[in-house]
Design an enzyme around this catalytic site. Structure first.
Site: not given
Ligand code: B3K
Ligand code: ZN
Length: 881
Positions: A301-302, A305
């Site tokens: 997932h990360e 992104h």
């Molecule tokens: N984008 C971050 C989530 C951040 C949350 C802030 N309260 C993790 C993710 O969805 O990958």
């Molecule tokens: Zn995310």
């Protein structure tokens, strides 16, 4: 804590930033109590902007100095609000130099710059950067960053930030520095730094293009024996994104850092992903199959992104699902592809359906209901929800279902071609999908704008003379806060027809041959009839195959039809679904009977169907496990008009106990047939076997005799991995036998493994034998620490969310515990507090006496002084009419 009164922010009020930022140079002198942040920012007025004021955000930081274009600004030349710094009538071009102070060691919110176990970490999404320095902290302001870190060398030997390391060296006096540069422009929410005592597993990895990149997984000393799986998952993710979407890693270096204090799962900071230890650290001794699967999914997932979120980001936070829904969909597809088999894919899909029903449908029907693209919020952190994430992923999945994999890929390609380097909206994604495929997706927009779970009602008619079969679909969507009279959605409904032997019938819809045994019906009107032709016998319909849309499907199936589907459906998701429907019908009746104090009984037909699936060796163990897991108490509750948690628990327990008694020999046989001797491997096949085996054990331990107890105890003693170890312990706890000695041994053995101690708390918090006295006792345990989010979740969230019969005790003790802890957490960590606050979302649906007590608990929290925006929004929406 915010001091100004909470304000609702509306999507319709979006205005472009008045100034654009080009470069950001940050200098950090890191000190736990007094960190100095020096920032030099170059800005120019935005031609699309509406004002000549430079507006910077800031929160919980102290302004020390402010210069513009080389000159110090005097207090009269700028305005310092509670959370903003405004420089009115600024010149066309400006270089700002800002010096601020913050105290990371006191930052218990874990947003901004904070200290965890003596080291520095950051979390900036959504609005944490403003807790580090004054800045236009909004995702549509993208800039290039250079970062200089200075810190004590012995305490913080590792200094990391986004991008590439330019130089590092000593500063004398025991301090050292590192200078980093991120070659890509990014919004402030993707900034990160780490200054810590860490070690890393690293590897050079060759991309498909031949370029070499450095991959690192950073952890605290002593944890290097738990980084292999995260590293492997990272490499798999990189390869998968190249192959499936043609997307390459754009940096020369990619780092993952694990931290023990973290509000959520992980964060996709450019080139420097920061992770909750829960989604990095694993070895067979400490991590379960579910943990391994979680690591693969979150690492993926990360990483994904990096393109869907970082290269193309969100214009504003209302567009959050643009990156989150899409990236969840991508990680789901990644995990499914990693398993590879059709049956394995189906099992991952079943898990996704369960999550939707367990968490998203209730959210969609409750006081916090919001569209995938919300129209307003008080606190954006409250909108990192199952709706934005998981329903958002379903919306993305529907594009693929409608357009096919190739069409979806074309849409993705066009999306990047058009928007690389931009901050855009959900509508832009939809436009790329439509334009790349030459289709009209105008109506599809309603999935983004209308909240609530659509209900699709199907009726059918067979005409033997014409050999036609008609399916009529009707849709409605319940009102949600602020939204009434919803318009019809564009719903892809995948349908197959089974003959009497259980085979799929070749399909022709309205005379057109489908060429497959599943047809995707384009359901767009309030009511629509689809006519299948050349149907030689009255079929059994398999509707909503693979869960083709996030809806509730109502169809008046007979028991015989459900049994037929449960036995034969070639679509494994609907096969599972048929079993769930069979169980649910009975559970609802049992719950009613239990509430009335009537006698409970279970029919042989149902037992026989369960027996057949359990013993069917032609089915993957993982699928059989799924088929035998009954709908959860929460899911049952969602199907009832008036929720009586104790009756639901009694009903479900009765069904499980009856199945355990009736299927005892088969359960034992499956226990033995699914042992996994040899070294542990987390692969889906082995995990599936362990899953079925441990499900069998759980059933056998519902009413254990000496032989069953011995089996569980032996598994606990002999287990070579945490999956078997923890399953044995849970079965001992749930059996009601004396599990204390085993809990103690488990604790003693894993005292120094924080993630395992989290499990120790969680399994007790969720046990139906754990009442209020036990939870309160556990909260006094020296290892309990409410400030650590994982630990707070392990005990409190387990009790409040995963132990309904106890939490909803009629003496109100669960609600009192909830209120106390929401209030306590509010002062420590508003984000975590607001999550816990949501445990009472569905209070209006309970039996009157519980309802009253829940309302009073909500009112108590609402009235408590110093409430954060986060908690305030949740409880006031829960109480609103
Ligand atoms: N984008 C971050 C989530 C951040 C949350 C802030 N309260 C993790 C993710 O969805 O990958
Ligand atoms: Zn995310």
């Amino acid at each position: 804590m915010r001091t100004d009164s909470p304000q609702t922010i509306f999507r319709k009020d979006y205005t472009p930033p008045s100034y654009l930022v080009h470069t950001v140079e940050l200098g950090f002198d890191l000190d736990p109590a007094r960190t100095i942040v020096a920032s030099r920012v170059t800005l120019t007025r935005n031609p699309d902007g509406k004002s000549k004021d430079i507006v910077l955000h800031g929160e919980d930081i102290e302004l020390v100095a402010l210069r513009m274009n080389g000159k110090t600004l005097e207090p009269g030349q700028y305005l310092l609000g509670a959370n903003t710094l405004t420089i009115p009538k600024a010149p066309q071009q400006a270089t700002l130099e800002i010096e601020t102070l913050c105290a990371p060691v006191n930052n218990t919110t874990l947003s901004g710059l904070y200290v965890s176990n003596g080291s520095f970490y950051t979390q900036c999404e959504a609005e944490g950067f403003r807790r580090i320095t004054y800045f236009p902290d909004r995702p549509d302001v993208m800039a290039k960053y250079t970062v200089m870190l200075r810190a004590d060398k012995e305490r913080y030997p590792v200094l990391l930030s986004n991008g590439n390391l330019l130089e590092q060296g000593d500063l004398g006096d025991g301090r050292h520095y590192a200078k980093w540069e991120d070659p890509f422009k990014k919004p402030s929410y993707l900034f990160a730094l780490v200054a810590a005592k860490l070690v890393c597993q690293e590897e050079t990895y060759t991309l498909k293009s031949g370029r070499e990149v450095l991959l690192q997984v950073w952890v605290e000393e002593g944890n290097l024996d738990k980084t292999d799986y995260a590293m492997q998952s990272l490499k798999n993710s990189i390869r998968w994104d190249e192959e499936r979407f043609g997307l390459e890693l754009d940096l020369d270096r990619f780092m993952i850092v694990a931290v023990g204090d973290f509000n959520m799962g992980a964060m996709e900071n450019k080139g420097l992903n920061i992770f909750n230890t829960k989604f990095v650290l694993a070895n067979p001794r400490t991590a379960t199959d579910i943990d391994y699967a979680g690591i693969e999914a979150v690492v993926g997932h990360e990483y994904f992104h990096n393109w869907t979120g970082n290269r193309v980001t969100c214009r504003d936070w209302f567009q959050l699902s643009l990156k989150e829904g899409l990236t969840v969909f991508r990680d789901q597809e990644f995990s499914a592809d990693m398993i590879g088999t059709a049956s394995g894919r189906a099992v991952t899909r079943i898990d996704q359906v369960r999550t939707l029903r367990q968490a998203q449908f209730p959210e969609d029907a409750g006081p916090m209901a919001h569209p995938v693209r919300p129209d307003s919020f008080v606190e954006i952190n409250n909108f990192y929800t199952v709706t934005v994430y998981e329903k958002g992923a379903e919306v993305v999945r529907m594009y693929q279902t409608l357009l096919g994999r190739e069409g979806f890929r074309k849409g993705m390609d066009l999306y990047f071609q058009r928007h690389d380097g931009q901050a855009v909206q959900c509508d832009d994604f939809r436009a790329a999908m439509a334009d790349a495929n030459g289709v009209d997706l105008t109506q599809f927009e309603r999935w983004y704008s209308q909240a609530g779970t659509p209900v699709v009602t199907a009726t059918t008619q067979y005409d033997p003379a014409d050999q036609t079969y008609e399916i009529t679909l009707r849709q409605r969507c319940p009102d949600t806060p602020g939204q009434t009279n919803k318009l019809p959605f564009h719903i892809p409904v995948a349908v197959g027809l089974l003959d009497a032997e259980g085979n799929d019938i070749a399909l022709a819809v309205d005379g057109k041959v489908v060429g497959a045994t599943t047809a995707v019906l384009d359901f767009t009107e309030e009511e629509q009839t689809f006519r299948f032709t050349n149907v030689k016998e009255k079929p059994v319909p398999s509707i909503l195959r693979d869960f083709s849309a996030p809806v509730v499907l109502e169809y008046d199936y007979t028991d015989a039809e459900l049994l037929h589907l449960f036995r034969y459906d070639s679509d494994a998701v609907n096969r599972w679904e048929a079993g769930q429907r069979l169980a649910m019908e009975r559970l609802l009746k049992l719950a009613k009977a239990a509430a009335a104090g009537a006698e409970l009984a279970l029919d042989d037909t149902f037992i026989a169907a369960q027996r057949a699936v359990l013993a069917d060796a032609s089915l993957d163990p993982a699928f059989r496990e799924q088929a035998l897991i009954l709908p959860s108490e929460t899911i049952i509750a969602e199907s009832m008009d008036v929720v009586d948690p104790q009756a639901i628990h009694a009903a479900r327990q009765f069904m499980r106990r009856t199945l355990a008694r009736e299927l005892a020999p088969e359960l034992l046989a499956q226990y033995e047939a699914n042992l996994t001797p040899g070294p542990y491997s987390p692969d889906a096949q082995s995990a599936g076997k362990r899953g079925l085996k441990n499900l069998a054990l759980a059933y056998l331990m519902i009413e254990p005799g000496p032989a069953e107890l011995k089996l569980a105890q032996q598994q606990f003693d002999d287990a070579s991995n945490m999956t078997d170890r923890a399953s044995a312990l849970v079965s001992l706890i749930h059996s009601g036998s004396d599990a204390a000695p085993y809990l103690q041994r488990f604790y003693d053995e894993f005292e120094n493994e924080a993630l395992v101690i989290d499990k120790w708390f969680a399994m007790q918090g969720a046990s139906p034998h754990t009442g209020i006295a036990k939870v309160r006792e556990l909260m006094q345990h020296p290892a309990f620490n409410i400030k650590n989010p994982n630990r707070a979740r392990s005990l409190l969230f387990s009790y409040c969310n995963a132990n309904p019969a106890q939490f909803h005790a009629h003496d109100g003790s669960g609600y009192a515990l909830w209120a106390e802890n929401v209030i306590q957490l509010n002062a420590i960590n508003p984000q975590v507090a607001a999550r816990l606050a949501r445990s009472l979302d569905r209070w209006r649906r309970y039996v009157p006496d519980l309802q009253d007590q829940m309302r009073r608990a909500l009112e108590k929290v609402a009235a408590s002084p110093g409430l954060s925006n986060d908690v305030n929004e949740v409880v006031s929406k829960a109480l609103a009419n």
